[in-house]
Design a protein around this motif. Structure first.
Motif, PDB file in Angstrom:
ATOM      1  N   PRO A 142      27.508  -5.976 -46.987  1.00  0.00           N
ATOM      2  CA  PRO A 142      28.685  -6.776 -46.622  1.00  0.00           C
ATOM      3  C   PRO A 142      29.037  -6.631 -45.145  1.00  0.00           C
ATOM      4  O   PRO A 142      28.922  -5.548 -44.575  1.00  0.00           O
ATOM      5  N   GLY A 143      29.473  -7.718 -44.546  1.00  0.00           N
ATOM      6  CA  GLY A 143      29.875  -7.672 -43.156  1.00  0.00           C
ATOM      7  C   GLY A 143      31.005  -6.684 -42.919  1.00  0.00           C
ATOM      8  O   GLY A 143      31.090  -6.080 -41.837  1.00  0.00           O
ATOM      9  N   THR A 144      31.872  -6.502 -43.921  1.00  0.00           N
ATOM     10  CA  THR A 144      32.979  -5.556 -43.773  1.00  0.00           C
ATOM     11  C   THR A 144      32.464  -4.135 -43.538  1.00  0.00           C
ATOM     12  O   THR A 144      33.027  -3.389 -42.728  1.00  0.00           O
ATOM     13  N   ALA A 145      31.388  -3.745 -44.241  1.00  0.00           N
ATOM     14  CA  ALA A 145      30.831  -2.404 -44.067  1.00  0.00           C
ATOM     15  C   ALA A 145      30.275  -2.225 -42.656  1.00  0.00           C
ATOM     16  O   ALA A 145      30.429  -1.162 -42.042  1.00  0.00           O
ATOM     17  N   ALA A 146      29.650  -3.262 -42.141  1.00  0.00           N
ATOM     18  CA  ALA A 146      29.098  -3.185 -40.794  1.00  0.00           C
ATOM     19  C   ALA A 146      30.211  -3.086 -39.756  1.00  0.00           C
ATOM     20  O   ALA A 146      30.122  -2.302 -38.791  1.00  0.00           O
ATOM     21  N   VAL A 147      31.298  -3.870 -39.941  1.00  0.00           N
ATOM     22  CA  VAL A 147      32.413  -3.830 -38.999  1.00  0.00           C
ATOM     23  C   VAL A 147      33.064  -2.448 -39.011  1.00  0.00           C
ATOM     24  O   VAL A 147      33.386  -1.888 -37.947  1.00  0.00           O
ATOM     25  N   ASP A 148      33.276  -1.885 -40.191  1.00  0.00           N
ATOM     26  CA  ASP A 148      33.884  -0.554 -40.285  1.00  0.00           C
ATOM     27  C   ASP A 148      33.023   0.486 -39.560  1.00  0.00           C
ATOM     28  O   ASP A 148      33.535   1.347 -38.841  1.00  0.00           O
ATOM     29  N   ALA A 149      31.705   0.400 -39.756  1.00  0.00           N
ATOM     30  CA  ALA A 149      30.797   1.352 -39.099  1.00  0.00           C
ATOM     31  C   ALA A 149      30.836   1.175 -37.583  1.00  0.00           C
ATOM     32  O   ALA A 149      30.836   2.160 -36.828  1.00  0.00           O
ATOM     33  N   LEU A 150      30.878  -0.077 -37.124  1.00  0.00           N
ATOM     34  CA  LEU A 150      30.954  -0.333 -35.685  1.00  0.00           C
ATOM     35  C   LEU A 150      32.196   0.298 -35.071  1.00  0.00           C
ATOM     36  O   LEU A 150      32.144   0.935 -34.011  1.00  0.00           O
ATOM     37  N   LYS A 151      33.328   0.133 -35.730  1.00  0.00           N
ATOM     38  CA  LYS A 151      34.573   0.669 -35.189  1.00  0.00           C
ATOM     39  C   LYS A 151      34.533   2.192 -35.120  1.00  0.00           C
ATOM     40  O   LYS A 151      35.084   2.791 -34.187  1.00  0.00           O
ATOM     41  N   GLU A 152      33.895   2.815 -36.096  1.00  0.00           N
ATOM     42  CA  GLU A 152      33.761   4.267 -36.047  1.00  0.00           C
ATOM     43  C   GLU A 152      32.931   4.708 -34.848  1.00  0.00           C
ATOM     44  O   GLU A 152      33.234   5.701 -34.186  1.00  0.00           O
ATOM     45  N   VAL A 153      31.855   3.964 -34.581  1.00  0.00           N
ATOM     46  CA  VAL A 153      31.016   4.300 -33.424  1.00  0.00           C
ATOM     47  C   VAL A 153      31.835   4.184 -32.142  1.00  0.00           C
ATOM     48  O   VAL A 153      31.812   5.077 -31.283  1.00  0.00           O
ATOM     49  N   VAL A 154      32.560   3.069 -31.995  1.00  0.00           N
ATOM     50  CA  VAL A 154      33.343   2.842 -30.780  1.00  0.00           C
ATOM     51  C   VAL A 154      34.411   3.908 -30.604  1.00  0.00           C
ATOM     52  O   VAL A 154      34.613   4.426 -29.491  1.00  0.00           O
ATOM     53  N   THR A 155      35.073   4.270 -31.686  1.00  0.00           N
ATOM     54  CA  THR A 155      36.203   5.194 -31.609  1.00  0.00           C
ATOM     55  C   THR A 155      35.783   6.654 -31.527  1.00  0.00           C
ATOM     56  O   THR A 155      36.371   7.443 -30.784  1.00  0.00           O
TER      57      THR A 155
END
Length: 446
Positions: free
Chosen positions: A378-391
């Motif tokens: 799901p795109g939601t899982a990818a977005v959540d993972a991206l935000k963790e990387v950025v933060t």
């Protein structure tokens, strides 16, 4: 006669014309005789299904028509061939030798193959600016060239006017012929070339459509110390570039071998080992972060479009990162043994702009699925993972992976969005083709 400029990289993988001929003669194990020299010329002419004769014939004709004295041509010829083949040893001067070659390879236009799609335009570089640029580079290298010739002992046998001979050929005969003979002489006499001049030569030869190896293969480049914070690379790098490699068909039999190959892909402008240093830095930042193995796995599968199913192969996400780091270190030990891999400071000031870019694109991303026909993510899982990387890891890496995700999910972008993404990439110091290569094809007019 006007040279018929081409995108030479579409025809040749390396040198051509008189540059290729002198290279063959210079590398001969024993001094060639006339028959062997003519055989080498035939091999050069036969390149690219016989089209190599076009450039060979043009180079020869430019020299013959230049009106330059024989001693000038002979100085450049002997230097380019490493003094392996001197026509005077066989009873003829340089003009006589070139005339014999011209009879075998007269000037002719290139045969135009039938094409079924538009071809890119030929390089447009006016002859006079090209000549001036080449002469400037010859003059810049002249002191080192003289030192190299003197150190080798060639100064006792070669004319002292080799740089001046090259200038005369580039300035009065033909810029391209002079450029390729100049590069050949730099290589054959192991003349050290500073990074700034190397960059200029790469830019110059790119403008006339030469293949990159024609410049850098065999050139003694004085590389700067390895520094992963430099952004000489024009395109993507690190983990995001690695994920793109796996997103397309790859032939490497194992994941380790694929990473090892990626670690060798230094950009032509980069100090050898840079690709490995950048991979190591990305992998280390993720390993040093609090991201869970599951988050890393989701991130990798999304960015690579399931090009390498580490979850199906039983590879833990953090174990995958350790493999990437280990292989990168192996490469660095081979090509940069004095370099100690480091992880530089995080560009924390750009965390918020990256999060804002992700938030703005989230409505499009969460409605899509990575690899929808096979173990979809799901795109939601990818977005959540991206935000963790950025933060929690690195906004730079997070932004590069965000661009990758836009590509994987084919998210349509307005020209304004695309301009904004390019502007943020410039703030990170990305190369000129980085953002365009990844997402420009997704752009449509507002």
């Amino acid at each position: 006669m006007t040279r018929q400029r081409e995108r030479y990289g579409q025809f040749y993988e390396d040198d051509f014309g008189l540059g290729a001929l002198t290279a063959k003669l210079a590398s001969a194990t024993t001094a060639p005789d006339v028959a062997q020299a003519l055989e080498s010329a035939a091999e050069v002419a036969a390149d690219c299904e016989g089209e190599g004769a076009v450039e060979l014939g043009a180079d020869i004709r430019y020299l013959l028509d230049s009106g330059l004295p024989d001693e000038t041509l002979r100085a450049a010829w002997l230097a380019a061939t490493h003094e392996r083949f001197d026509p005077a040893d066989f009873g003829t001067d340089l003009h006589g030798w070139l005339t014999r070659l011209a009879e075998l390879y007269p000037s002719r236009p290139r045969k135009r193959p039938q094409v079924y799609w538009p071809s890119p335009p030929h390089p447009e570089f006016a002859e006079e600016p090209l000549r001036e640029a080449v002469v400037a580079e010859i003059r810049a290298a002249a002191p080192e060239l003289r030192r190299a010739l003197a150190h080798s002992g060639a100064g006792e046998t070669l004319p002292a006017t080799v740089p001046e001979a090259l200038e005369a050929i580039a300035g009065q005969a033909d810029g391209e012929t002079g450029l390729r003979l100049f590069l050949r002489i730099l290589k054959v006499w192991a003349v050290p070339v500073g990074k700034e001049q190397y960059d200029r030569l790469m830019e110059l030869t790119s403008e006339v459509g030469y293949p990159g190896p024609l410049v850098y293969d065999g050139l003694d480049i004085q590389w700067l110390p390895l520094d992963p914070t430099r952004r000489d690379r024009s395109g993507d790098f690190g983990i995001s570039a690695l994920s793109a490699r796996f997103a397309t068909y790859w032939e490497e039999p194992t994941a380790r071998e694929a990473v090892a190959l990626a670690a060798t892909f230094d950009d032509s402008a980069e100090t050898p080992g840079t690709a490995a240093a950048l991979l190591f830095e990305d992998a280390s930042r993720l390993l040093n972060s609090p991201l869970s193995a599951d988050t890393v796995t989701a991130l990798w599968l999304a960015a690579s479009d399931r090009g390498l199913d580490i979850d199906q192969l039983g590879i833990d996400g953090r174990a995958w990162l350790r493999l990437v780091a280990d292989v990168s270190e192996e490469r660095l030990r081979d090509v940069a043994p004095s370099y100690t891999p480091v992880v530089g400071p995080v560009r924390a000031a750009l965390t918020q702009p990256v999060l804002e870019a992700i938030d703005a694109a989230t409505p499009e991303l969460v409605t899509r699925t990575i690899s929808p026909h096979r173990l979809g993510i799901p795109g939601t899982a990818a977005v959540d993972a991206l935000k963790e990387v950025v933060t929690h890891a690195d906004p730079d890496l997070g932004y590069r992976l965000f661009l990758r995700l836009l590509n994987v999910l084919s998210v349509p972008l307005t020209t304004n969005q695309y301009a904004g993404y390019r502007a943020l990439g410039e703030r990170f110091g990305y190369g000129a083709s980085h953002v365009p290569d990844v997402i420009e094809h997704l752009t449509f007019e507002n």
